[in-house]
Design a protein around this motif. Sequence first.
Motif, PDB file in Angstrom:
ATOM      1  N   ARG A 127      21.710  42.542  27.353  1.00 30.93           N
ATOM      2  CA  ARG A 127      23.270  42.971  27.420  1.00 30.93           C
ATOM      3  C   ARG A 127      23.856  42.214  28.511  1.00 30.93           C
ATOM      4  N   LEU A 128      25.074  41.894  28.500  1.00 30.90           N
ATOM      5  CA  LEU A 128      25.704  41.380  29.704  1.00 30.90           C
ATOM      6  C   LEU A 128      27.323  42.201  29.830  1.00 30.90           C
ATOM      7  N   THR A 129      27.403  42.616  30.793  1.00 29.21           N
ATOM      8  CA  THR A 129      28.555  43.485  31.055  1.00 29.21           C
ATOM      9  C   THR A 129      29.491  43.333  32.122  1.00 29.21           C
ATOM     10  N   PRO A 130      30.617  42.270  32.035  1.00 30.88           N
ATOM     11  CA  PRO A 130      31.484  41.994  32.982  1.00 30.88           C
ATOM     12  C   PRO A 130      32.153  43.046  33.617  1.00 30.88           C
ATOM     13  N   ILE A 131      32.289  43.394  34.788  1.00 33.49           N
ATOM     14  CA  ILE A 131      33.045  44.667  35.150  1.00 33.49           C
ATOM     15  C   ILE A 131      34.057  44.050  36.375  1.00 33.49           C
ATOM     16  N   LEU A 132      35.031  44.858  36.673  1.00 29.93           N
ATOM     17  CA  LEU A 132      35.875  44.718  37.966  1.00 29.93           C
ATOM     18  C   LEU A 132      35.890  45.981  38.672  1.00 29.93           C
ATOM     19  N   VAL A 133      35.475  45.899  40.035  1.00 29.25           N
ATOM     20  CA  VAL A 133      35.289  46.899  40.853  1.00 29.25           C
ATOM     21  C   VAL A 133      36.081  46.765  42.071  1.00 29.25           C
ATOM     22  N   ALA A 134      36.491  47.910  42.409  1.00 28.38           N
ATOM     23  CA  ALA A 134      37.561  47.927  43.524  1.00 28.38           C
ATOM     24  C   ALA A 134      37.193  47.442  44.946  1.00 28.38           C
ATOM     25  N   ASP A 135      38.071  46.721  45.537  1.00 24.43           N
ATOM     26  CA  ASP A 135      37.615  45.911  46.768  1.00 24.43           C
ATOM     27  C   ASP A 135      38.678  46.109  47.750  1.00 24.43           C
ATOM     28  N   PRO A 136      38.699  46.621  49.121  1.00 25.18           N
ATOM     29  CA  PRO A 136      39.370  46.801  49.935  1.00 25.18           C
ATOM     30  C   PRO A 136      40.102  45.575  50.276  1.00 25.18           C
ATOM     31  N   PRO A 137      41.125  45.536  51.201  1.00 21.00           N
ATOM     32  CA  PRO A 137      41.841  44.170  51.651  1.00 21.00           C
ATOM     33  C   PRO A 137      41.323  43.683  52.951  1.00 21.00           C
ATOM     34  N   LEU A 138      40.405  43.296  52.546  1.00 17.21           N
ATOM     35  CA  LEU A 138      39.459  42.774  53.629  1.00 17.21           C
ATOM     36  C   LEU A 138      39.880  41.364  54.140  1.00 17.21           C
ATOM     37  N   LEU A 139      39.996  40.619  55.345  1.00 15.07           N
ATOM     38  CA  LEU A 139      40.458  39.441  55.631  1.00 15.07           C
ATOM     39  C   LEU A 139      39.316  38.476  56.209  1.00 15.07           C
ATOM     40  N   SER A 141      25.454  44.049  54.638  1.00 15.40           N
ATOM     41  CA  SER A 141      25.598  44.817  53.357  1.00 15.40           C
ATOM     42  C   SER A 141      26.999  44.908  53.179  1.00 15.40           C
ATOM     43  N   HIS A 142      27.687  44.579  52.074  1.00 18.44           N
ATOM     44  CA  HIS A 142      29.215  45.110  52.074  1.00 18.44           C
ATOM     45  C   HIS A 142      29.112  46.483  51.183  1.00 18.44           C
ATOM     46  N   TYR A 143      28.176  46.868  51.059  1.00 18.70           N
ATOM     47  CA  TYR A 143      28.107  48.440  50.208  1.00 18.70           C
ATOM     48  C   TYR A 143      28.979  49.196  50.775  1.00 18.70           C
ATOM     49  N   PRO A 144      28.964  49.536  51.980  1.00 23.17           N
ATOM     50  CA  PRO A 144      29.663  50.816  52.326  1.00 23.17           C
ATOM     51  C   PRO A 144      31.270  50.518  52.057  1.00 23.17           C
ATOM     52  N   TRP A 145      31.634  49.364  51.898  1.00 20.69           N
ATOM     53  CA  TRP A 145      33.096  48.975  51.628  1.00 20.69           C
ATOM     54  C   TRP A 145      33.345  49.178  50.045  1.00 20.69           C
ATOM     55  N   GLN A 146      32.205  49.313  49.307  1.00 21.72           N
ATOM     56  CA  GLN A 146      32.534  49.570  47.899  1.00 21.72           C
ATOM     57  C   GLN A 146      32.604  50.970  47.479  1.00 21.72           C
ATOM     58  N   SER A 147      33.805  51.443  47.072  1.00 19.89           N
ATOM     59  CA  SER A 147      33.964  52.789  46.430  1.00 19.89           C
ATOM     60  C   SER A 147      33.529  53.233  45.439  1.00 19.89           C
ATOM     61  N   GLU A 148      33.176  52.140  44.574  1.00 18.20           N
ATOM     62  CA  GLU A 148      32.709  52.165  43.061  1.00 18.20           C
ATOM     63  C   GLU A 148      31.229  51.856  42.856  1.00 18.20           C
ATOM     64  N   ASP A 149      30.492  52.314  42.022  1.00 15.15           N
ATOM     65  CA  ASP A 149      29.139  51.711  41.597  1.00 15.15           C
ATOM     66  C   ASP A 149      28.987  52.099  40.170  1.00 15.15           C
ATOM     67  N   VAL A 150      27.885  51.493  39.604  1.00 14.73           N
ATOM     68  CA  VAL A 150      27.369  51.601  38.333  1.00 14.73           C
ATOM     69  C   VAL A 150      26.230  52.342  38.071  1.00 14.73           C
ATOM     70  N   LEU A 151      25.743  53.020  39.265  1.00 14.03           N
ATOM     71  CA  LEU A 151      24.630  53.884  39.278  1.00 14.03           C
ATOM     72  C   LEU A 151      24.911  55.226  39.095  1.00 14.03           C
ATOM     73  N   THR A 152      23.878  56.157  38.834  1.00 13.27           N
ATOM     74  CA  THR A 152      24.219  57.445  38.781  1.00 13.27           C
ATOM     75  C   THR A 152      23.943  58.410  40.144  1.00 13.27           C
ATOM     76  N   ARG A 153      23.406  57.384  41.158  1.00 15.67           N
ATOM     77  CA  ARG A 153      23.423  57.963  42.409  1.00 15.67           C
ATOM     78  C   ARG A 153      23.669  56.845  43.469  1.00 15.67           C
ATOM     79  N   ARG A 154      24.505  57.093  44.492  1.00 16.28           N
ATOM     80  CA  ARG A 154      24.726  55.890  45.535  1.00 16.28           C
ATOM     81  C   ARG A 154      23.637  55.996  46.361  1.00 16.28           C
ATOM     82  N   HIS A 155      23.250  54.519  46.722  1.00 19.66           N
ATOM     83  CA  HIS A 155      22.287  54.515  47.884  1.00 19.66           C
ATOM     84  C   HIS A 155      22.896  54.980  49.217  1.00 19.66           C
TER      85      HIS A 155
END
Length: 429
Positions: free
Chosen positions: A9-21, A353-367
Amino acid sequence: MNLAVTDVRLTPILVADPPLLNTQGVHQPYTPRLIVEVETADGTTGLGETYGDTKYLELARPFAERLIGRQVTDLNGLFGIADEVSVDSARVEDQVDVGGLRGVQTADKLRLSVVSAFEVACLDAWGKAAGLPVHALLGGKVRDTVEYSAYLFYKWADHPEGVAAERDDWGAALDPAGVVEQARRFKERYGFTSFKLKGGVFPPEEEIAAVRALAEAFPGHPLRLDPNGAWSVQTSLTVAKELGDVLEYLEDPALGTPAMAEIAAHTDVPLATNMCVTTFAEIKEAFTRDAVQVVLSDHHYWGGLRNTQHLAAVCGTFGVGVSMHSNTHLGISLAAMTHVASTVPNLHHACDSHYPWQSEDVLTRRHTFRDGRLTVSDAPGLGVELDRDRLALLHRRWLDDDGPLRDRDDAAAMRVAEPGWVTPAVPRW
């Protein structure tokens, strides 16, 4: 156990990203990712993740079809499948990857970025079925935690007015004081003790001032600066001289191995790269010319976790340091990064890691970062669980988009705020 692949199964998604320059523009309000699920005959499902732009999805679909019936343990066979999948070379050959900021992109690099997601998904399924963590399938961990670095960005407070976007609480960072405050919040929230600033945004003297401010605010903490090839050789040498006493390394100050070699010949500041060494074919020139002292691996475009280990071994042979590059990613990729990083003996620099910038995830529990580190999971597979409701929501966002956000383009995002913006020619300074 029957580990033959019965469904993908392939699931393309769009996740929120802050205005990083960055030097090419600003992150769009949403960025595409692709989630891969590989299901086996015994009902085990493995997860993978990679870039979600249209060109990756177009390759992933025929790849998925060819994977049916194969064993998830046949990891070497993934590269044979990749060779069977055609690439529209006109779309990618010799084109700069504006989203990844990782240099010239080719058809082979594109294929490897797709292979990486399927390899991780197969390893996850194999590990779950065997009751083993992915790091055990890679030979075993040599550390129980993996250190990560705070990834600092010049940043707008919000995306341009009128643009649909998720809000964040980081605020703006457009000068040394803003960068220091951002770093302070990273340290308070996650315990990071090293800092990397994405440069190439403002004139070099302003970015020198920002790094100096960081050095004053966090004495003894490793600092890095990455202008993504925005500088000339002379400018790079000037910055290296100004910051030589505080930089852990200077990342891709100028584009290309010849320029990096010239800089390296005239400074003692170590040079790191994720732009001029992104394939095994590029190693020989860079290492024999002593152009880089640290390679920042990225399992997404090196072709997976085992290739990352191979790269680390080659770096060790030549006395070149190794760490990890990061692009906008979610928790599946972060789990994969952590597993492979735990198996690399010569990993002596904190990973990006960009992960702290990502407010959204597809996991049941964030790292959860503690003291700037992630604990290596000993649970079977990657040790993560997919949140299907969340996945469906982010996929719906992708379906509802009329097209512009399905391909990351930082320059296009910048033109919303500055209509006349064009991607700056390099060297920019």
